[in-house]
Motif scaffolding. Structure first.
Motif, PDB file in Angstrom:
ATOM      1  N   LYS A 185      67.172 -39.249 -20.227  1.00 37.73           N
ATOM      2  CA  LYS A 185      67.850 -39.419 -22.043  1.00 37.73           C
ATOM      3  C   LYS A 185      69.222 -38.348 -23.021  1.00 37.73           C
ATOM      4  O   LYS A 185      68.027 -36.894 -23.011  1.00 37.73           O
ATOM      5  CB  LYS A 185      67.191 -40.238 -22.892  1.00 37.73           C
ATOM      6  CG  LYS A 185      66.686 -41.169 -22.318  1.00 37.73           C
ATOM      7  CD  LYS A 185      65.595 -42.330 -22.635  1.00 37.73           C
ATOM      8  CE  LYS A 185      65.263 -43.817 -22.876  1.00 37.73           C
ATOM      9  NZ  LYS A 185      64.677 -44.127 -22.988  1.00 37.73           N
TER      10      LYS A 185
ATOM     11  N   SER B 200      68.368 -35.943 -26.054  1.00 33.04           N
ATOM     12  CA  SER B 200      67.875 -36.016 -26.937  1.00 33.04           C
ATOM     13  C   SER B 200      68.465 -35.411 -28.759  1.00 33.04           C
ATOM     14  O   SER B 200      69.129 -34.660 -28.278  1.00 33.04           O
ATOM     15  CB  SER B 200      66.543 -34.846 -27.177  1.00 33.04           C
ATOM     16  OG  SER B 200      65.879 -35.535 -25.670  1.00 33.04           O
TER      17      SER B 200
ATOM     18  N   ALA C  73      70.110 -44.247 -32.730  1.00 34.18           N
ATOM     19  CA  ALA C  73      69.118 -43.733 -31.469  1.00 34.18           C
ATOM     20  C   ALA C  73      68.396 -44.403 -31.246  1.00 34.18           C
ATOM     21  O   ALA C  73      67.926 -45.362 -32.979  1.00 34.18           O
ATOM     22  CB  ALA C  73      70.199 -42.056 -32.087  1.00 34.18           C
TER      23      ALA C  73
ATOM     24  N   SER D 265      62.363 -40.325 -31.758  1.00 35.11           N
ATOM     25  CA  SER D 265      61.173 -40.439 -30.486  1.00 35.11           C
ATOM     26  C   SER D 265      59.818 -40.860 -31.404  1.00 35.11           C
ATOM     27  O   SER D 265      59.551 -40.388 -32.586  1.00 35.11           O
ATOM     28  CB  SER D 265      61.470 -39.055 -31.265  1.00 35.11           C
ATOM     29  OG  SER D 265      60.488 -38.382 -29.969  1.00 35.11           O
TER      30      SER D 265
ATOM     31  N   THR E  37      65.955 -40.358 -29.857  1.00 36.92           N
ATOM     32  CA  THR E  37      66.686 -40.593 -28.049  1.00 36.92           C
ATOM     33  C   THR E  37      67.866 -41.414 -28.331  1.00 36.92           C
ATOM     34  O   THR E  37      67.890 -42.197 -29.305  1.00 36.92           O
ATOM     35  CB  THR E  37      65.398 -40.784 -27.493  1.00 36.92           C
ATOM     36  OG1 THR E  37      65.529 -41.778 -27.469  1.00 36.92           O
ATOM     37  CG2 THR E  37      64.599 -39.796 -27.345  1.00 36.92           C
TER      38      THR E  37
ATOM     39  N   ASP F  33      70.463 -43.767 -25.642  1.00 31.89           N
ATOM     40  CA  ASP F  33      70.826 -43.741 -24.375  1.00 31.89           C
ATOM     41  C   ASP F  33      71.735 -43.922 -23.618  1.00 31.89           C
ATOM     42  O   ASP F  33      71.902 -44.107 -22.650  1.00 31.89           O
ATOM     43  CB  ASP F  33      69.835 -45.598 -24.422  1.00 31.89           C
ATOM     44  CG  ASP F  33      68.271 -45.518 -24.313  1.00 31.89           C
ATOM     45  OD1 ASP F  33      67.705 -44.820 -23.915  1.00 31.89           O
ATOM     46  OD2 ASP F  33      68.114 -46.670 -25.111  1.00 31.89           O
TER      47      ASP F  33
ATOM     48  N   ASP G  33      66.391 -30.882 -26.883  1.00 30.91           N
ATOM     49  CA  ASP G  33      65.372 -30.752 -26.169  1.00 30.91           C
ATOM     50  C   ASP G  33      63.663 -31.102 -27.162  1.00 30.91           C
ATOM     51  O   ASP G  33      63.522 -30.312 -27.786  1.00 30.91           O
ATOM     52  CB  ASP G  33      64.948 -30.512 -24.614  1.00 30.91           C
ATOM     53  CG  ASP G  33      63.735 -30.927 -23.853  1.00 30.91           C
ATOM     54  OD1 ASP G  33      63.599 -32.245 -23.387  1.00 30.91           O
ATOM     55  OD2 ASP G  33      62.485 -30.238 -23.859  1.00 30.91           O
ATOM     56  N   GLU G  34      63.473 -32.442 -27.467  1.00 29.90           N
ATOM     57  CA  GLU G  34      62.673 -32.897 -27.959  1.00 29.90           C
ATOM     58  C   GLU G  34      61.261 -31.840 -28.224  1.00 29.90           C
ATOM     59  O   GLU G  34      60.178 -31.114 -28.696  1.00 29.90           O
ATOM     60  CB  GLU G  34      61.543 -33.695 -27.707  1.00 29.90           C
ATOM     61  CG  GLU G  34      62.449 -35.088 -27.769  1.00 29.90           C
ATOM     62  CD  GLU G  34      61.970 -36.048 -27.229  1.00 29.90           C
ATOM     63  OE1 GLU G  34      61.172 -37.247 -28.098  1.00 29.90           O
ATOM     64  OE2 GLU G  34      61.829 -36.541 -26.284  1.00 29.90           O
TER      65      GLU G  34
ATOM     66  N   THR H 280      60.075 -34.384 -21.763  1.00 32.69           N
ATOM     67  CA  THR H 280      60.517 -33.136 -22.060  1.00 32.69           C
ATOM     68  C   THR H 280      60.576 -32.406 -21.010  1.00 32.69           C
ATOM     69  O   THR H 280      60.189 -32.303 -19.800  1.00 32.69           O
ATOM     70  CB  THR H 280      59.681 -32.555 -23.273  1.00 32.69           C
ATOM     71  OG1 THR H 280      58.559 -31.918 -22.517  1.00 32.69           O
ATOM     72  CG2 THR H 280      58.676 -32.970 -24.319  1.00 32.69           C
TER      73      THR H 280
END
Length: 502
Positions: free
Chosen positions: A230, A232, A250, A253, A261, A263, A282-283, A491
């Protein structure tokens, strides 16, 4: 030019059907290549264009948006082109032996451009829900347009041969059970074999698996590497909020306190992202920056100076700058090349516009410790690495690295960490990060450097990883280092070591 016509050893039309094999309706096209389309649709042409650019060194995630805009491909067609490009690139380790078997020849006898066409066709047949006749006809039409009329006959024959078996049947041909299991997994999950072996060692070495669980965990990791992630997003503190991103569609998270995130849809359509107050990140990268910002320092500085030693392209630097501003700190962002320094400035522009003080400069990070000794309270070394933790986001990355890269990168990583320690004030903290779980880039680097520096101790990084609700993040390994995993945390495979200088 490749050979033209049918592949070697064509299948006899009167060959008896295997009674163990379920009968399937004849779906493939019976048209001759000359009767098929002489062209192809824009989405498939865009995918082919990107793959040829990737073959010349481009990055798919950067090249694809440009090609889609240039060819006017939007909406569902853009989604189709994206899946086709990424899937054919990512899964070529599986498709190539299938193509070779169907062609009856080694791939070094097939023109590279024709091979890319066949990879796109194979992905449509085996990895997407494209009807057989459409996959064959459109791939032949693409070949006719971009590879020539003669090559289209060869493509037609190979595509027809591929279409005669399901993916499961092809796996039994190109990756049979009973031999070297890691070599088989490399084909099934389309990873270079050396990467599969390195990931298995990393799962054990980081304490993420035991000897009893490692084989199942490895399969889960390889599957996760092939699953498109997904999108992020990060809401940069003080510039945007997670609630603002949620209002734009969104989902907040559950892992990162500053993350969300998306979709579907274009993240650039969200005002906060478009304005640089939020960004795609990215998380795992978010958690690393949050952890470094949360470790107490004992320098006694009235106003802390933070350093991102390898800042390009600037995502972590922007998050650190906003986190630092909330603590009254100023960030110094260093990058080795002018081009990447410009990217850092662009990424930090919204923070600067908001009045956050950031100093951006160009220089060799290996020299900075000597040039500015004991000058910084917190230092991040986001070291250049093989990127084995981000294979799901970068479909071509797995094919561009080799074990030989580890030697060069290992020396650089050690030098950068040495420089970071020298640049850190007594009582300050260094964060060493990679987007790779490879032991030679993570534990071995940190262990070697720490042995040479009695003034440095390792801080348990797990204590500073908290999810969106403030609870400890699970499955971080044995410590004191943190290793994130695509199959466990969703992640990238980020690694972090925290070191305190005394």
């Amino acid at each position: 030019m490749p050979e033209q016509g049918r592949p070697d050893q064509p299948r006899r039309p009167d060959r008896p059907r295997n009674p163990q094999r379920p009968h399937r309706p004849q779906q493939r096209s019976v048209q001759r290549p000359s009767e098929r389309s002489r062209s192809t649709d824009p989405a498939r042409l865009a995918a082919y264009t990107v793959m040829r650019a990737v073959a010349d060194g481009a990055y798919a995630n950067l090249e694809l948006p440009k090609v889609l805009r240039a060819k006017g491909v939007r909406g569902r067609d853009a989604g189709f082109a994206t899946e086709l490009t990424y899937g054919a690139t990512r899964m070529r380790g599986l498709y190539d032996p299938i193509i070779a078997s169907a062609a009856g020849r080694s791939l070094d006898k097939v023109d590279d451009a024709v091979l890319d066409t066949l990879r796109l066709g194979a992905h449509q047949l085996l990895g997407m829900r494209v009807p057989v006749h459409a996959a064959v006809d459109e791939t032949v039409g693409l070949a006719r347009k971009v590879n020539g009329a003669g090559a289209s006959g060869f493509v037609n024959a190979v595509m027809r041969r591929i279409s005669e078996r399901s993916l499961e049947e092809w796996l039994a041909v190109v990756a049979p059970e009973g031999g070297d299991e890691l070599a088989r997994l490399a084909v099934v999950h389309s990873h270079p074999e050396w990467v599969v072996r390195a990931l298995r060692a990393a799962l054990l070495g980081h304490g993420a698996s035991t000897s009893d669980t490692v084989d199942a965990d490895l399969r889960d990791l390889l599957v996760a590497d092939n699953a498109p992630p997904k999108v992020s997003l990060v809401a940069r503190p003080g510039l945007a909020t997670v609630a603002e991103l949620v209002e734009e569609g969104a989902t907040a998270s559950t892992l990162s306190p500053v993350g969300a995130t998306l979709d579907a849809g274009d993240p650039g359509a969200i005002p906060a992202v478009r304005e640089g107050r939020a960004a795609v990140q990215d998380e795992g990268s978010q958690l690393l920056a949050l952890a470094l910002a949360a470790v107490p320092v004992e320098t006694g500085s009235e106003r802390q100076r933070w350093l991102d030693l390898c800042a390009g392209p600037g995502g972590k630097a922007a998050l650190l700058a906003t986190l630092g501003a909330q603590q009254g700190a100023v960030l110094f962002a260093n990058e080795a090349s002018e081009h990447r320094t410009d990217l850092v400035r662009q990424t930090l522009a919204a923070a600067v516009d908001a009045g956050i003080e950031v100093m951006v400069g160009t220089g060799d990070g290996r020299d900075l410790g000597e040039e500015e000794p004991e000058s910084f309270d917190r230092v991040l070394v986001d070291a250049p690495c093989t990127g084995l933790g981000a294979l799901r986001r970068r479909p071509e990355a797995r094919w561009r690295r080799s074990p030989a890269d580890l030697a060069d990168l290992g020396g650089l990583q050690r030098e950068l960490l040495e420089s970071a320690i020298a640049a850190t004030k007594p009582g300050g903290v260094v964060g060493y990060a990679t987007c790779s779980p490879h032991l030679a880039e993570t534990r071995f680097v940190v262990g070697d450097v720490v042995k040479k520096h009695p003034e440095v101790s390792v801080v348990d990084a797990r204590d500073y990883f908290h999810d969106a609700l403030g609870a400890p993040v699970a499955d971080l390994g044995e410590g004191p280092y943190v290793q994130l995993w695509p199959h466990r945390h969703g992640t990238d495979g980020m690694f972090l070591a925290l070191l305190r200088k005394h």
